[in-house]
Every structure is written in structure tokens, then in C-alpha cells.
Scaffold this active site. Sequence first.
Site, mmCIF file in Angstrom:
data_model
loop_
_atom_site.group_PDB
_atom_site.id
_atom_site.type_symbol
_atom_site.label_atom_id
_atom_site.label_comp_id
_atom_site.label_asym_id
_atom_site.label_seq_id
_atom_site.Cartn_x
_atom_site.Cartn_y
_atom_site.Cartn_z
ATOM 1 N N GLY A 1 29.105 -22.762 14.907
ATOM 2 C CA GLY A 1 28.825 -24.136 15.302
ATOM 3 C C GLY A 1 27.551 -24.250 16.127
ATOM 4 C CB CYS B 1 34.157 -10.173 8.782
ATOM 5 S SG CYS B 1 35.581 -11.153 9.291
ATOM 6 C CG ASN C 1 30.482 -12.784 1.788
ATOM 7 O OD1 ASN C 1 31.441 -12.068 2.054
ATOM 8 N ND2 ASN C 1 29.470 -12.966 2.612
ATOM 9 C CG ASN D 1 29.536 -12.930 10.085
ATOM 10 O OD1 ASN D 1 30.283 -13.837 10.471
ATOM 11 N ND2 ASN D 1 29.838 -12.154 9.072
ATOM 12 C CB THR D 2 31.223 -15.714 13.803
ATOM 13 O OG1 THR D 2 31.980 -14.577 13.374
ATOM 14 C CG2 THR D 2 31.349 -16.829 12.784
ATOM 15 C CB SER E 1 30.044 -16.371 3.130
ATOM 16 O OG SER E 1 31.239 -15.802 2.652
ATOM 17 N N GLY F 1 40.440 -13.880 8.861
ATOM 18 C CA GLY F 1 40.726 -12.516 8.423
ATOM 19 C C GLY F 1 40.474 -12.293 6.948
ATOM 20 C CE LYS G 1 27.098 -14.346 7.190
ATOM 21 N NZ LYS G 1 27.925 -15.454 6.691
ATOM 22 C CE LYS H 1 38.384 -17.210 3.071
ATOM 23 N NZ LYS H 1 37.763 -16.831 4.348
#
Lengths: 267, 304
Positions: free
Chosen positions: B219, B132, B101, B194-195, B23, B74, B167, B47
Site C-alpha cells: 500500500g 514472499c 508468477n 515485494n512486501t 502478483s 500464504g 522478483k 497470482k
Amino acid sequence: MAKTQSLMAIVEKEKLTEDIYRIKLKYGREAKIEDIIPGQFVGVYPPQKDKILPRPVSICDFEKEERLITLVFRTAGCGTRDIASLREGDELKVLGILGNGYDIEQLRGKKTALLGGGIGIPPMLYLAKKLSGIADVTCYMGYRDSHTFLLDDFKAASKTVTATEDGSIGVKGNVLDALQADAQKGTFPEALCACGPLPMLRAVQRFAAERDILCFLSLEERMACGVGACLGCVCRTVSEDEHFGVPLARVCTDGPVFEQSQVVLEW
Amino acid sequence: MNGPDLSVEIAGVRFENPVMTASGTFGSGREYSEFFDIGRLGAIVTKGVSTVPWEGNPVPRVAETPSGMLNAIGLQNPGVETFIREDLAFLKDVGTKVIVNVCGKSTEDYLSCVERLGSEERVDMLEINVSCPNVKEGAIAFGQDPKVLFDITDRICRIAGKPVIMKLSPNVTDIAEMARAAEAGGADAISLINTLTGMKIDVEKRTFVLANRTGGLSGPAIHPVAVRMVYQAAHAVRIPVIGMGGVADAQDALELILAGASGVAVGSAVFNRPDTAIQVIDGIRDYLIRHGIGSVRELIGAVC
């Protein structure tokens, strides 16, 4: 499926100044070559595998018959330094052609000033060439000092006025100082096209708005995907985007060239 | 001769292959459909969408880092009504599964968005973004406390007309505890990671590179973290796990599958190579052939 990522061979490489390089890239044999509009760009990938994002670089020249594009870029970080370290014969991974360029038709027959500042100078060369015979073009090129680049190419393509911040060559000051000096002599432009650092674009925008001159600005922003998917590179706009419902536009796909009255150059 | 079977089933939904988009990296597929046949993907994960349009953060929103990138977009999105009218309409004839998502700033935001999407035929599953790191209210606040995560999962799952994937954030001390909280709340599946929250400073300018100061790291740099967390989560719950984080090739995807993931998502690698997910699908098939394995399902959690 119109967009591609492909390998292009570096057929020429030249160091123009301490940190500005010119490379000529040749399309692969299989590549389908479509026309390029001035102001469009490509995403260039640094050769090192630990760099994942493409670097947006404007098209400085396009020779369709010879299957060549010319890029001029500044080594700003390690990614662009890696690209500059490649040699003739090496291949570069390139994404593109990307973005929307200048609206040539709107400039037809107009006395048009092209304003380039710093690394915003290169795309103006291809624009000047494309406008030859279509509009009455004068190029105003702004450099920091005597370390100029592409000046001979510009002089061969159109009337060219040079400005340097330190006054070492041409008009002392920026491109707008040079433009205003000419305007006082009576040569007032009917249209402006500008690419350069944000303070310059803001000044050009104000200049055009005050005089109600048609004006296109080419914006720069940090990008990730380059194709409009990630929403990394947005700019403020006057009106809401039809899809997103907020006053933002994607620099990579809605731009990078915008009509000045559409964009707000503040956040 | 039939090739190996790449299909997987997650929460009752059958996927032609286990490879999805992560996403936020793929929009709703429109942009990348100009590069390759997006119908070949196992699923498109859109997204994040919210009840109303979100503007997102100021720029710069992205920065490159060693073997990765930081983003603080954001969650800019057009809101659920435009999403249904335009994005889902675009996906109507794309022959793959669609996972939408969902993001929100409050419990009510999540619930109303989930409810709205529940009646949409084109939606196969919902993925709830409670992780997020780039929006100030909501989002990650729901994903860092097991009690809060349990509550929101429970409330969403009671009204969702579709299977729900929660998630999860990697920015927690104990991922197994979070996975169990989502399962206890009724989640049909979990996805992670997630990040990872990061920061980059411009030394010459002495400023933050991102306008938001912090951003989410993605990444190849985060791939080993993803493998570890997928492994821990998969061992903590019985519900299926979808793994993501730094997948750039079939090897990376297979690591996550062997660690326990039933599906895998390709994220920021798409920026490096638009058809990465297709390369991953083909690479998994080649691996199965090379090892004489009949189905990718035999590999799920095979290293334990």
C-alpha cells in the site's frame, strides 16, 4: 462487466445504540439497479484516504422503487467510526452488490427460523421481509442487554422472539436458548438461517446437524478485495474447491451464505 | 494526430503500456474483468503458482494498517496444471501480455513449474517469487542471500523457455547486491519490491491480528521505500527493472519510472479502486501530453 464501484448519497443517518448506526444510501442517477438477494453485502469505503480497504456490510433493507439500500453497522474501529461521522448529504464510495445470499426457493413453504446475533441481526430484516408470504417465519434476535436495535422493524415484518444475555428483555440467554424454548412447546423449525458471532454459528450448526434441519449460515471474515481475487477471506469446507483443489471457500464470493453441512467452522 | 507512445520493451517483449498488475492482488484477472476491460493493461501478472495446489495460511489473512495493509495469504493457489487448464484458458482471448508468477518450496519445485510453463504459448514471461515473506519453507529463503539467489536464478534461467523476471524482496540490507546477483545468474529482468515484513497486534485482545503473526506490508505506506530501492537497483544492473510498491495513481507510477523502472505494477490499490491501473495508464498519457514528451521511454531513469 456486471460489478461496479459507485458513489451513493447518504439520505438518512440514525444512531441506534451507542455503537450501532443505520444509514440509508441512494443510488446515483446513472446506476443500474439489480435485485438484491438477502445475505448479499456491499463493501463500504471509509472516507479518509489513508484507509484503503472496503468494509463488508450486509444489506439490511432494499427499496428498489425508491433506489435505496439500508445498512446497519457497528463502529468497530477507526474506519467504521469515520463512516459513522459522515452526515446526510455526504457521499460514500460503495463496492457491490457482492456475494451470494440465502436460497429463498429452498425455504419456500417451510417453517423457518431466522437467527440473528449482535451485528448479525441487520441482514435478517431484509430476509424476513423477502420471505413474507413465502415461508412461515419467526425471527429470533439475540442482544447483549437492553440496548436493542431494529426490534420494531422486525416485529412489523414477522413473528419476533427476543433474547438477551442478561435477561433484561425477552428470553434470558442466546438465540438458540430461545429457539429451544419454543421447540419444547412444539414449534419446531424446518429450516434455519443464521448470522452472528462464530460461537453462535457453531452452536446453530450443531443444532441443525443433530436434527437434520436445512440450515444456512452467513459467515464473516476479514476481507481485502471483496470480489474473490485476493483469497484473503477463506473458510474451511468439507470438500475440495473445484478450482483451487483444497478444502477452502472464499467467503466473499462463494459465500458469505453457506449451507451448514458444507463448512467447517474451525481452522 | 498521434498521441504519445506508451509502449515499452522489457527483455525483448513489447508492452502496449508500462502498467501491469502486481502478483497476488489480481488473481488471473477473471474477477476484475467484471469491472473493466483488462485487455487495456500493459500486462497481467498472475497470482503465484506452484507445482501442486497450496492451501495457504489460516485466517485472519489480512489486516488494514495506516495507508496500507498486511497480508499473509500464504500463496494459496490451484497448482500449475489447473492454472494452465483454467486460468491460462481464460486469458487466451484477453489482448494483453501474460506474466506468470512462480513460487516454490524447493529448487526442484521452481524448476518443474518453470519447465511446465515454458511450453505454454500464452505465457509471455515468468516472474519468479523468491521474496514472499508468508510461507515457511522456500520462497523468501531464496531471496535474502545473494549466493542462493544467484544459484536459483542460474538454474531457472538455464531451463526457462521464457524470459525470466526475478522478483526481489525489500527485506534485505543491500538491494543493489541482490539485483546484481540476479543479473549475474542470468535474469532477463528484475521486479521489486515485494512486501515488507510487518506485524500487527490487537491491543484489546492481546493477540496477533494475523494468524500467521507476521505479514507482508503493502500500500501507499511502502511507496517511498519502493522508489528508493528501484533507484538503487536500476543503478546496479543493466537489465530492465519493473517497479512496484504502493502505486495508487499516475504520479506514483511516474516516480518509479523516473527512478529507473521500465514497467510499473499496481498492487493493493486495486482493492481501493478496481480500475486503478487504467487510471494510471490514462494519467501517464496526460502527463506526457502536458509535458510534450513523445514516449514514456524517455522518462525511464531520467532522474539520476
